[in-house]
Design a protein around this motif. Structure first.
Motif, mmCIF file in Angstrom:
data_model
loop_
_atom_site.group_PDB
_atom_site.id
_atom_site.type_symbol
_atom_site.label_atom_id
_atom_site.label_comp_id
_atom_site.label_asym_id
_atom_site.label_seq_id
_atom_site.Cartn_x
_atom_site.Cartn_y
_atom_site.Cartn_z
ATOM 1 N N UNK A 13 8.002 6.827 -3.158
ATOM 2 C CA UNK A 13 6.999 8.349 -3.336
ATOM 3 C C UNK A 13 7.358 8.662 -4.838
ATOM 4 N N UNK A 14 8.568 8.524 -5.426
ATOM 5 C CA UNK A 14 8.310 8.921 -6.719
ATOM 6 C C UNK A 14 7.555 8.029 -7.727
ATOM 7 N N UNK A 15 7.611 6.662 -7.368
ATOM 8 C CA UNK A 15 6.832 5.615 -7.999
ATOM 9 C C UNK A 15 5.111 6.080 -7.918
ATOM 10 N N UNK A 16 4.789 6.359 -6.582
ATOM 11 C CA UNK A 16 3.536 6.699 -6.373
ATOM 12 C C UNK A 16 2.957 8.002 -7.327
ATOM 13 N N UNK A 17 4.083 8.911 -7.310
ATOM 14 C CA UNK A 17 3.893 10.247 -7.886
ATOM 15 C C UNK A 17 3.406 9.700 -9.389
ATOM 16 N N UNK A 133 -4.788 5.991 -10.131
ATOM 17 C CA UNK A 133 -3.399 5.647 -9.887
ATOM 18 C C UNK A 133 -3.318 5.814 -8.249
ATOM 19 N N UNK A 134 -4.059 6.312 -7.555
ATOM 20 C CA UNK A 134 -3.996 5.743 -6.070
ATOM 21 C C UNK A 134 -4.437 4.266 -5.719
ATOM 22 N N UNK A 135 -5.382 3.818 -6.323
ATOM 23 C CA UNK A 135 -5.872 2.500 -6.378
ATOM 24 C C UNK A 135 -4.522 1.467 -6.645
ATOM 25 N N UNK A 136 -3.824 2.206 -7.699
ATOM 26 C CA UNK A 136 -2.691 1.323 -7.913
ATOM 27 C C UNK A 136 -1.605 1.338 -6.994
ATOM 28 N N UNK A 137 -1.515 2.699 -6.384
ATOM 29 C CA UNK A 137 -0.389 2.774 -5.225
ATOM 30 C C UNK A 137 -0.850 2.036 -4.187
ATOM 31 N N UNK A 138 -2.001 2.083 -3.643
ATOM 32 C CA UNK A 138 -2.440 1.177 -2.396
ATOM 33 C C UNK A 138 -2.217 -0.037 -2.578
ATOM 34 N N UNK A 139 -2.517 -1.030 -3.701
ATOM 35 C CA UNK A 139 -2.154 -2.234 -3.986
ATOM 36 C C UNK A 139 -0.834 -2.392 -3.836
ATOM 37 N N UNK A 140 0.107 -1.702 -4.409
ATOM 38 C CA UNK A 140 1.645 -1.962 -4.456
ATOM 39 C C UNK A 140 2.053 -1.704 -3.009
ATOM 40 N N UNK A 141 1.751 -0.546 -2.301
ATOM 41 C CA UNK A 141 2.410 -0.439 -1.025
ATOM 42 C C UNK A 141 1.379 -1.584 -0.014
#
Length: 182
Positions: A13-17, A133-141
């Motif tokens: 969650x810190x990473x996504x933030x 940022x959300x797109x990168x988070x979605x890919x990562x998760x």
């Protein structure tokens, strides 16, 4: 690295933030640059250049053109994790969220840059940064949750042409709505 014990607890969650914050900072930097250039260029010229830029990026997505993207083609070093389980992943996410600190696999985010620079205000720039940022988070998760290592990549390769076509269409429609207006 994403499957390591570092990614348990609050770290994801810190990473996504950090990804979200990095995307927003980049968008506002582009908005600031565009605000300086915007008065110097006639709107019709800007619209034509933005459309031509999207056409070049779409041609690149489908392999019709080949050129390198501006990027820092190396990963963020793992030494950022020395800052602990919250601030390490936050810094890592911030650096990745800017899009300037690691690999960029698609040219489509670059289609957004001139739109933010020449057409957006603070609200749309904020949304664009959050979307990046959300797109990168979605890919990562997605990679973390998809299954054994390699299955995400195999699924992406199986569907990459269709996904590229859908993403290009979405960018083209969004660009048209921005340029033509309400």
């Amino acid at each position: 690295m994403l499957s390591s014990p570092v990614w348990r607890g609050v770290a994801p969650f810190a990473f996504a933030g950090g990804l979200l914050l990095g995307g927003v900072l980049s968008a506002f930097g582009v908005l600031l640059l565009g605000s300086v250039l915007r008065p110097l260029m006639p709107p019709l010229l800007v619209s034509g250049l933005v459309c031509a830029w999207l056409a070049v990026l779409v041609a690149r997505e489908f392999g019709l053109l080949r050129f390198p993207l501006p990027q820092n083609a190396r990963l963020v070093p793992e030494t950022v994790f020395r800052h602990g389980p919250v601030f390490g992943p936050l810094q890592f996410g911030l650096e990745m969220g800017t899009g300037m600190r690691t690999y960029v696999t698609s040219g489509l985010p670059y289609a957004l840059l001139p739109l933010v620079a020449f057409f957006a205000g603070p609200g749309p720039a904020l949304l664009a940064g959050l979307a990046f940022g959300s797109g990168r988070a979605v890919m990562t998760f997605g990679v973390l949750r998809h299954g054994p290592p390699g299955t995400w990549d195999a699924a992406w390769l199986r569907h990459s042409r269709l996904l590229a076509a859908l993403l290009c269409l979405a960018f083209a429609l969004a660009q048209a709505s921005v340029i033509v207006g309400p």
